[in-house]
Motif scaffolding. Structure first.
Motif, PDB file in Angstrom:
ATOM      1  N   ILE A  45       0.841  -1.201   0.000  1.00 21.68           N
ATOM      2  CA  ILE A  45       0.000   0.000   0.000  1.00 21.68           C
ATOM      3  C   ILE A  45       0.876   1.252   0.000  1.00 21.68           C
ATOM      4  O   ILE A  45       0.564   2.253  -0.654  1.00 21.68           O
ATOM      5  N   LEU A  46       1.997   1.189   0.703  1.00 14.94           N
ATOM      6  CA  LEU A  46       2.930   2.314   0.713  1.00 14.94           C
ATOM      7  C   LEU A  46       3.796   2.337  -0.547  1.00 14.94           C
ATOM      8  O   LEU A  46       3.854   3.339  -1.258  1.00 14.94           O
ATOM      9  N   VAL A  47       4.449   1.221  -0.830  1.00 12.35           N
ATOM     10  CA  VAL A  47       5.442   1.175  -1.909  1.00 12.35           C
ATOM     11  C   VAL A  47       4.778   1.155  -3.281  1.00 12.35           C
ATOM     12  O   VAL A  47       5.098   1.964  -4.155  1.00 12.35           O
ATOM     13  N   GLY A  48       3.852   0.219  -3.481  1.00 11.36           N
ATOM     14  CA  GLY A  48       3.289   0.013  -4.813  1.00 11.36           C
ATOM     15  C   GLY A  48       2.177   0.963  -5.170  1.00 11.36           C
ATOM     16  O   GLY A  48       1.985   1.277  -6.348  1.00 11.36           O
ATOM     17  N   GLN A  49       1.407   1.426  -4.182  1.00  9.58           N
ATOM     18  CA  GLN A  49       0.254   2.275  -4.471  1.00  9.58           C
ATOM     19  C   GLN A  49       0.540   3.760  -4.278  1.00  9.58           C
ATOM     20  O   GLN A  49       0.121   4.581  -5.079  1.00  9.58           O
TER      21      GLN A  49
END
Length: 337
Positions: A45-49
């Protein structure tokens, strides 16, 4: 959407049937994959989104694990109560770290999350009276579900983890296709553009941080019940690095990519560590190869292969159709001289 539901339902029923056909050893591996799958989804959720590369996500995993273990030991063995308490502690920690970290960008954000995580590790390591210090927290009782029904063996814990994992997948899938999910993606793609159209990007980055941290605490709570033990090493920065590798190898920005990456790393670690003590070097080499030759991860590689295999070839156009199509053009040319 229909095909996705069919595939998801089929996978769920296969996972339900797995304990009837495999040994307890493999059931434990499946449970570990599901737990670290939730952990990797939370970081995604942090890295990819949202485009926030964090190297301190183990802080939420450890906070949830220790809070759940302490609640089970001193308050109640009810699995729902203890997991919720673990998620609340992770949520509060995410508020503190998020308020500090989201004010920075890029490399500075990464270093701030790492520094905050190491501070949490230091507190856990030195607070011996509560956390057990370097000896860890042991003697955690088996969780109970309803009344006297206790998850007394690993198969029960596997089924409970599977249900929680399924709920997380459904909720995150809905989140990613919601307006909030699209705002996260917009921040990742072009934060300045999102600011120019009126979005408070710092606020939304904090929301992303809170969701990711709370889910990380859930994974930590499940890990405590699965393992029956938690130690300061589960909060160390290397755990953050491992889950980051899971996300990148599996495919950041996708729903199933982090889960695939978690399965890949857990299975690879289990197999290699039984043959050599240099298993971390081999996993590092695998990560380098994926970064160079498959930057979109296993999920992206699989999508590319299936598209090439099942891509519809254009049908040859018949000559009569071509002649019939250009006939009006010829007539118009004659009229125009």
């Amino acid at each position: 959407m229909g095909k996705q539901w069919v595939k998801g339902s089929l996978l769920f029923f296969l996972m339900v049937a797995a304990p009837f056909f495999v040994s307890l050893y493999y059931v434990n591996i499946f449970t570990e994959i599901l737990i670290f799958g939730i952990f990797a989804i939370s970081l995604n959720i942090l890295v990819g989104q949202t485009g926030l590369v964090s190297l301190g996500h183990a802080a939420f995993f450890g906070a949830g694990a220790y809070a759940t273990g302490l609640a089970a030991s001193h308050l109640s063995t009810n699995v729902f109560l203890t997991l919720v308490l673990g998620m609340v502690v992770a949520f509060l920690l995410a508020i503190l770290i998020g308020l500090v970290s989201t004010k920075a960008h890029g490399f500075y954000f990464l270093m701030l999350t790492l520094a905050c995580s190491q501070m949490v590790y230091s507190v856990i390591y030195q607070w011996t009276d509560v956390t057990g210090g370097s000896n860890g927290l042991s003697g955690i009782p088996s969780p109970s579900v309803f009344g006297d029904f206790i998850l007394s063996n690993q198969v029960f814990i596997y089924y409970f983890t599977l249900v929680v994992f399924t709920i997380v997948i459904l909720v995150i899938n809905r989140l990613l296709h919601s307006p909030l999910g699209y705002v996260f993606i917009g921040i990742k793609e072009n934060e300045d553009r999102m600011k120019s159209i009126g979005y408070n990007t710092t606020f939304y980055k904090n929301i992303s941080f809170l969701i990711a941290g709370t889910l990380g605490g859930l994974a930590g709570g499940l890990y405590v019940f699965f393992n029956g033990f938690v130690a300061p090493t589960d909060v160390y920065w290397t755990v953050s690095g491992s889950v980051l590798i899971m996300v990148l190898v599996g495919g950041s920005g996708t729903l199933w990519g982090p889960v695939i990456g978690a399965a890949f790393i857990v299975v690879l670690e289990t197999i290699i560590s039984s043959y050599t003590e240099s298993w971390m070097m081999i996993i590092g080499a695998a990560f380098i190869l994926f970064t160079i030759f498959a930057p979109t991860g296993i999920a992206g590689l699989f999508t590319r292969i299936t598209q090439n295999l099942f891509k519809a070839k254009p049908k040859p156009v018949k000559e009569e159709y071509i002649e019939h199509s250009i006939e009006p053009i010829k007539q118009q040319s004659k009229i125009n001289g």
